[in-house]
Design a protein around this motif. Sequence first.
Motif, PDB file in Angstrom:
ATOM      1  N   GLU A 158       0.840  -1.333   0.094  1.00  0.00           N
ATOM      2  CA  GLU A 158       0.028  -0.124  -0.009  1.00  0.00           C
ATOM      3  C   GLU A 158       0.729   1.255  -0.028  1.00  0.00           C
ATOM      4  N   ARG A 200       3.601  -7.136  -2.732  1.00  0.00           N
ATOM      5  CA  ARG A 200       2.449  -8.089  -2.874  1.00  0.00           C
ATOM      6  C   ARG A 200       2.672  -9.363  -2.512  1.00  0.00           C
ATOM      7  N   GLN A 207       2.629   1.604  -3.256  1.00  0.00           N
ATOM      8  CA  GLN A 207       1.850   2.219  -4.425  1.00  0.00           C
ATOM      9  C   GLN A 207       1.724   3.665  -4.201  1.00  0.00           C
ATOM     10  N   LYS A 208       1.622   4.197  -2.873  1.00  0.00           N
ATOM     11  CA  LYS A 208       1.636   5.611  -2.806  1.00  0.00           C
ATOM     12  C   LYS A 208       2.912   6.382  -3.466  1.00  0.00           C
TER      13      LYS A 208
END
Lengths: 357, 357
Positions: free
Chosen positions: B126, B339, B129-130
């Motif tokens: 997460e 992931r 991804q930012k």
Amino acid sequence: MSLEAFLDDFERRNWQRVSDGTVRIAVIGLGWWTVDQAIPAIDASELCETTVAVSSSSEKAKRVAAGVETATHGLSYDEFHAGEAADAYDAVYICSPNALHLPYARTAAELGKAVLCEKPIEASSERGQKMVDACDEAGVPLIVGYRMHTEPAIRRARKLIRDGVIGDPVHAIGTNSQAMLELSSDPNQWRLDPELAGPGATVTDIGIYPLNTCRFLLDSDPVAAQAFMQSAHDAFEQVPDEHTSFMVEFDDGTYLAATASQNAQATTSLRVVGTNGEILVEPAYHMETEIRVTRDDVSVTLDTPQVNQMTELFDYAADRILTDAPIGPDGEHGVLDMRLIEAVYEAGESGRVVTLD
Amino acid sequence: MSLEAFLDDFERRNWQRVSDGTVRIAVIGLGWWTVDQAIPAIDASELCETTVAVSSSSEKAKRVAAGVETATHGLSYDEFHAGEAADAYDAVYICSPNALHLPYARTAAELGKAVLCEKPIEASSERGQKMVDACDEAGVPLIVGYRMHTEPAIRRARKLIRDGVIGDPVHAIGTNSQAMLELSSDPNQWRLDPELAGPGATVTDIGIYPLNTCRFLLDSDPVAAQAFMQSAHDAFEQVPDEHTSFMVEFDDGTYLAATASQNAQATTSLRVVGTNGEILVEPAYHMETEIRVTRDDVSVTLDTPQVNQMTELFDYAADRILTDAPIGPDGEHGVLDMRLIEAVYEAGESGRVVTLD
């Protein structure tokens, strides 16, 4: 350990208790392994001789027997089960499809003969246990043919691990693959038939090498397994594991991660990594074995005499039969392996860790 | 392929598009890797120079900068975030604890600077991804520092696999271990703190090597994972994976079985087995790489020039920054790895296959 001791301490047969005596063997199942490997290995052994050949056809059995100087009888399976020529042998070597080990072992036990049986012990742990029970009841020894247990380089590696040369074992990786369809182009070969092979074609037949050799090197028992497996090639339609990747947790906490395939480049390797060193066995399983020992950034490669692994196995079995000494790869050992193999297949199907209770 | 072609076809830098131009780099995080490896590697590069050093303490940053001929500024993290000396660099190299990659990357992106970030991309997918989003919005390149992607021997192995030299890849085994506590005896080191390291200490930090190198060699993406993991040593109390064994299924059907430990003998290896051959990379990941190619029973070992892997990485990044050429190990690549790493930890905790959707 001094270098002299390290070099001198290579005991080729530290298990041997007798050097004379003869165990007369009935070889059961006359496929290429028995004819090309087992019979010549028996011929080269100190303590064994082939006296009887047993096959589906009496003719084939007689033909094979005729080519072996020490052999006196060729029997059909029916003749064997009927107890013919029972005075001509002391033990049987069973090298049939896995699911046929039990009936031959039962007959042999009933006849009071010792049993040496190819690995895996049977097509299921339940049937393997029945073999153990039959041999126990008859009071005959049962030896499962794990030839890595009598491979001198493997025994040396095991001793080094036991002596703490690599510290505490932490994890291991292994692989064993071959191009089975090139070794035998018969599309009906029994290894592809679950009725004869057991739960699959690869873990049972060749995955068992990294699995059991790691177990032997660690002197630990398996407690859990995980697996991926798949079959893509038409020939593997009835079995789930043309290709597989599996992991085993041992009761000392060590993990083994391994791959195996019956349809890939032939390759063999096993590496045990400890807190202070590692032992690499490569090539590993098939009549050629080399070990490399590393501590920190220093390695030695042991160049040891290459034995005929099947001759070692036969003489080990004969030594046990002649002396009643404890058997390393006995029936219980083989049954636990089979329970682990079943756990690997169950894990591959369920996608979950399967524990051995 | 002729032997001449095989020997001549070793392109050290077949990715290179420009041979002049300079990317001025602000190095962020001045631990031993940055000081002992990255800065000297930048110094040896064709296309990069270190102009700024950034650390928690302005004093340390200035002291490090003073020792680098090309460096003009030493900044504290606060000064960096405030945009000080932004004219003095074109790109940042982030080598901080994993969970601090995002804030530095965000500031760099806002300042219009290219981002080269150590692997794994961040402490979670997460947050990774930012980083991708921040760099995309600012229109700056984001490169994750997978130095195996620019290691010539690995690139050669990948090309051989792509050219079909080993047939279709079937399975792979890999391992990567080190004695982390001997490399740094600090019991408070960030790799043992989940707040800074992410989900664990071993898969994130060194398991990522067999995992990503296999992914790169196969040119395939991961689809599922299984794992065993455990921590026994006190120092690993807060992380689940002092020792681990894990498996990955790739979208081409290939399996990887691997082991890794932060508390064992240092060892590195990766073997990819195909239908007609295999490629063994050993040693594999750390500044020394050798490959052996086998088809049937014939092997060749490639003895290629050993490069400074970090210099290759910096010049690759600079080449991409200067030319806007597509980036292999870009942010999306790093997020997918993260992931997968999260799937490995989830699998280790749940004892189930975890699939990546």
